[in-house]
Write a protein that holds these residues in place. Structure first.
Motif, short mmCIF file in Angstrom:
data_model
loop_
_atom_site.label_atom_id
_atom_site.label_comp_id
_atom_site.label_asym_id
_atom_site.label_seq_id
_atom_site.Cartn_x
_atom_site.Cartn_y
_atom_site.Cartn_z
N GLU A 1 0.83 -1.22 0.00
CA GLU A 1 0.00 0.00 0.00
C GLU A 1 0.86 1.26 0.00
O GLU A 1 0.51 2.27 -0.61
CB GLU A 1 -0.94 0.00 1.21
N VAL A 2 2.02 1.18 0.68
CA VAL A 2 2.90 2.35 0.72
C VAL A 2 3.57 2.55 -0.64
O VAL A 2 3.65 3.67 -1.16
CB VAL A 2 3.95 2.20 1.85
N LEU A 3 4.01 1.45 -1.24
CA LEU A 3 4.62 1.55 -2.57
C LEU A 3 3.61 2.07 -3.59
O LEU A 3 3.95 2.88 -4.46
CB LEU A 3 5.16 0.19 -3.02
N ALA A 4 2.34 1.64 -3.44
CA ALA A 4 1.31 2.11 -4.37
C ALA A 4 1.15 3.62 -4.24
O ALA A 4 1.01 4.33 -5.24
CB ALA A 4 -0.01 1.39 -4.09
N THR A 5 1.18 4.11 -3.01
CA THR A 5 1.06 5.55 -2.79
C THR A 5 2.24 6.28 -3.43
O THR A 5 2.07 7.33 -4.06
CB THR A 5 1.01 5.86 -1.28
N MET A 6 3.43 5.71 -3.24
CA MET A 6 4.62 6.36 -3.82
C MET A 6 4.57 6.34 -5.35
O MET A 6 4.97 7.29 -6.02
CB MET A 6 5.88 5.65 -3.31
N ARG A 7 4.05 5.25 -5.89
CA ARG A 7 3.92 5.14 -7.35
C ARG A 7 2.96 6.21 -7.85
O ARG A 7 3.21 6.86 -8.87
CB ARG A 7 3.39 3.74 -7.69
N TYR A 8 1.89 6.39 -7.08
CA TYR A 8 0.90 7.42 -7.44
C TYR A 8 1.54 8.81 -7.45
O TYR A 8 1.34 9.61 -8.35
CB TYR A 8 -0.27 7.36 -6.45
N LEU A 9 2.36 9.08 -6.43
CA LEU A 9 3.07 10.36 -6.36
C LEU A 9 3.94 10.57 -7.60
O LEU A 9 3.98 11.66 -8.17
CB LEU A 9 4.00 10.37 -5.13
N ALA A 10 4.61 9.52 -8.02
CA ALA A 10 5.55 9.62 -9.13
C ALA A 10 4.82 9.77 -10.45
O ALA A 10 5.11 10.68 -11.23
CB ALA A 10 6.45 8.39 -9.16
N THR A 11 3.85 8.89 -10.69
CA THR A 11 3.26 8.86 -12.02
C THR A 11 2.10 9.85 -12.19
O THR A 11 1.94 10.44 -13.25
CB THR A 11 2.77 7.44 -12.37
N ASP A 12 1.31 10.06 -11.14
CA ASP A 12 0.16 10.95 -11.29
C ASP A 12 0.45 12.38 -10.88
O ASP A 12 -0.07 13.33 -11.45
CB ASP A 12 -1.03 10.42 -10.48
N MET A 13 1.28 12.53 -9.83
CA MET A 13 1.56 13.89 -9.37
C MET A 13 2.87 14.41 -9.93
O MET A 13 3.23 15.57 -9.71
CB MET A 13 1.60 13.93 -7.82
N HIS A 14 3.60 13.55 -10.64
CA HIS A 14 4.90 13.93 -11.22
C HIS A 14 5.82 14.57 -10.19
O HIS A 14 6.51 15.56 -10.48
CB HIS A 14 4.70 14.86 -12.42
N MET A 15 5.79 14.01 -9.01
CA MET A 15 6.62 14.51 -7.92
C MET A 15 8.08 14.12 -8.16
O MET A 15 8.36 13.02 -8.63
CB MET A 15 6.10 13.91 -6.61
N THR A 16 8.95 15.04 -7.86
CA THR A 16 10.37 14.72 -7.89
C THR A 16 10.70 13.95 -6.63
O THR A 16 10.36 14.39 -5.52
CB THR A 16 11.20 16.02 -7.92
N MET A 17 11.34 12.80 -6.77
CA MET A 17 11.55 11.95 -5.61
C MET A 17 12.95 11.36 -5.56
O MET A 17 13.48 10.93 -6.58
CB MET A 17 10.52 10.78 -5.62
#
Lengths: 258, 285
Positions: A191-207
């Motif tokens: 669930e945490v990885l899914a959230t991080m994936r969402y940040l990367a792909t949907d929010m285009h967050m720099t990580m």
């Protein structure tokens, strides 16, 4: 790589010749790396290789011994602190979000109070104004219904997602993840990885993500950086790292964790 | 030790016994307690001087006569206790925070707080009360209260603040440093982290030990009586004792103190157990 949005993005975070020693022990021996807007960089390597220390130096939770951090026009060098530098450090921290291995939620505050603590205390937003933002961010990490729960009543995975929302609340330019799933039971990692994936792909967050989750790295990372004994031994796209490793150390590490 | 269930938060004296040993165990415990009490009672009652002791310490008539007056004065003890506690809690927290201030700039303040605590923890409370209660009013300073009650109370506050600030400090130090890290990563200053993250957690954690000091303070309000002309239960009991040549009023005063301190102590136990349960229930952060 062909045409990822970030590839010709501007450099957002620049780490230049960063050194960090604890007493006689030199943990970082001259790290230089650029992170572009929207890029997801995964840092991996053996424990003790300096990965976490690098993250903690980027937002000055640890003072680098020497070297430079530059984020969005804020430039900071290692070494002695003075008043002006402290203020700059605070500005830098407001632009970086950090997620810790042990979540480190504030146990005396509810989920939503945790999320809005930054805006309320640091930016001086009123609690009433900040609440909608908090609700929205909790919604993004899938925890809108847990807004008024205390951390103790949340699972590790839920706590970590609240911690992600808390970091996002300051609208950071870059998110730093320090082994965000290492303290979690296996069934909660997803669930945490899914959230991080969402940040990367949907929010285009720099990580910048320190992790041993190679599946996540393969899927989400634009670039992977292998740390070995305080230096960057090798970096490349996931394809390059997984399929065309140049160094035996990297290969050995990958064989061990995969 | 067996597993800690939530029920262990309840009355641990009889409740635990019942869980561990069942009804039979409780019965045995009650019976053996009764036997022991009876034996002690028998020994006391049959001692040579019991009639004289009974008359001078447990005189029913004397008790009935003196109790209302002492109880009335006991209200003052409760007053001193409540007023004192408010000041103690604030002054002590202030001292503990001073002592936790980070960085070299605040060194003088830290040193000051440490000196204060060392000083007032090192002097017996009764001496502080004595010195202030007799000393300050006799200075005859202009604009300074001359009431012995006032200065006796100040002595109590100064002395207890030193102890209580150490309790707070233990709480502050028990908050894991990673809490500061996460607060500062959000951009909070060191002082903001202290105020909004560390101190609130510390205060919650030390509520049970603080209540312990409450109990002690409630008793020590009687110390104020050592300063002349301070009305409170112990003093009143002494006055009656001197007038009637009978010690029963002192026993009456003791009973009044027990009436407050025993329930308070049980409350502390209950809260401590609950706090323990909470910490075990939650992930250790």
């Amino acid at each position: 790589m062909t045409d990822p949005a970030w590839a010709d993005g501007e450099v957002l975070l620049r780490v230049d010749d960063l050194h960090k020693s604890f007493g006689h022990l030199e943990v970082l021996k001259g790290i230089s790396m650029d992170v572009r807007t929207g890029e997801v960089v995964v840092i991996f390597g053996r424990s003790g290789s300096g990965k976490s220390t690098l993250l903690r130096c980027i937002n000055f939770l640890e003072d680098p011994t020497r070297g430079t951090i530059e984020l969005h026009g804020i430039q900071l060098t290692g070494g002695h602190r003075n008043r002006a530098k402290r203020e700059k450090i605070r500005k830098l921290r407001m632009r970086t979000g950090m997620v810790f291995q042990q979540f480190n939620l504030f146990p005396h505050l509810t989920a939503i109070q945790n999320v809005i603590e930054g805006p309320v205390t640091v930016k001086g937003v009123s609690e009433a104004e900040a609440r909608p933002l908090g609700t929205e961010l909790l919604g993004r990490v899938g925890l809108a219904d847990k807004a008024d729960e205390y951390p103790i009543r949340l699972s590790g995975g839920q706590q970590q997602r609240v911690a992600i929302a808390r970091a996002l609340a300051m609208s950071p330019d870059v998110m730093l993840f320090d082994e965000p799933t290492s303290a979690l039971d296996p069934e909660l990692i997803g669930e945490v990885l899914a959230t991080m994936r969402y940040l990367a792909t949907d929010m285009h967050m720099t990580m910048v993500v320190v992790t041993h989750e190679m599946g996540f790295a393969r899927e989400v990372a634009h670039r992977m950086v292998f740390f070995n004994e305080g230096v960057i031994l090798e970096e490349g796209t996931p394809d390059e790292i997984f399929n065309r490793t140049r160094f035996p150390e990297t290969r050995r590490f990958l064989d061990a964790v995969l | 030790m067996t597993e800690l269930e939530p029920t262990s938060r309840r009355s641990r004296l009889v409740g635990d016994l019942f869980r561990r040993e069942g009804a039979k165990g409780v019965a045995v415990a009650l019976l053996s307690t009764a036997v022991v009490l009876f034996a002690i009672g028998w020994l006391v009652v049959h001692s040579k001087n019991w009639p004289a002791v009974k008359d001078s310490f447990f005189n029913a008539q004397e008790f009935r006569d003196s109790f209302p007056d002492i109880a009335q004065k006991f209200v003052r003890n409760i007053e001193y206790f409540l007023i004192g506690e408010v000041f103690i809690l604030s002054l002590a927290l202030f001292l503990a925070v001073l002592r936790s201030l980070p960085g070299p700039v605040f060194f003088p303040l830290r040193a000051l707080a440490i000196t204060y605590v060392d000083l007032f923890r090192g002097i017996p409370t009764i001496l502080v009360i004595y010195i202030l209660g007799f000393g300050v009013p006799s200075l005859g300073l202009r604009g300074v209260p001359v009431s012995a009650t006032f200065w006796g109370l100040v002595g109590l506050v100064l002395s207890y603040s030193a102890y209580v600030s150490e309790v707070y400090r233990a709480g502050i130090e028990s908050v894991h440093p990673s809490q500061v890290g996460s607060a500062r990563s959000l951009g909070l200053t060191r002082l903001q982290a202290l105020r909004f993250v560390i101190v609130p957690q510390a205060v919650r954690r030390v509520i049970p030990p603080l209540l312990n000091d409450f109990v002690a303070l409630q008793k020590d309000t009687a110390l104020v009586a050592f300063v002349v002309a301070v009305p409170e239960a112990f003093k009143e009991a002494q006055i009656i004792q001197n007038a009637d040549f009978n010690f029963t009023p002192l026993v009456a005063a003791a009973l009044l103190f027990l009436l407050i301190t025993v329930p308070l102590t049980r409350l502390v136990d209950w809260l401590s157990a609950r706090e323990r349960g909470r910490r075990q229930g939650g992930a250790v952060l």
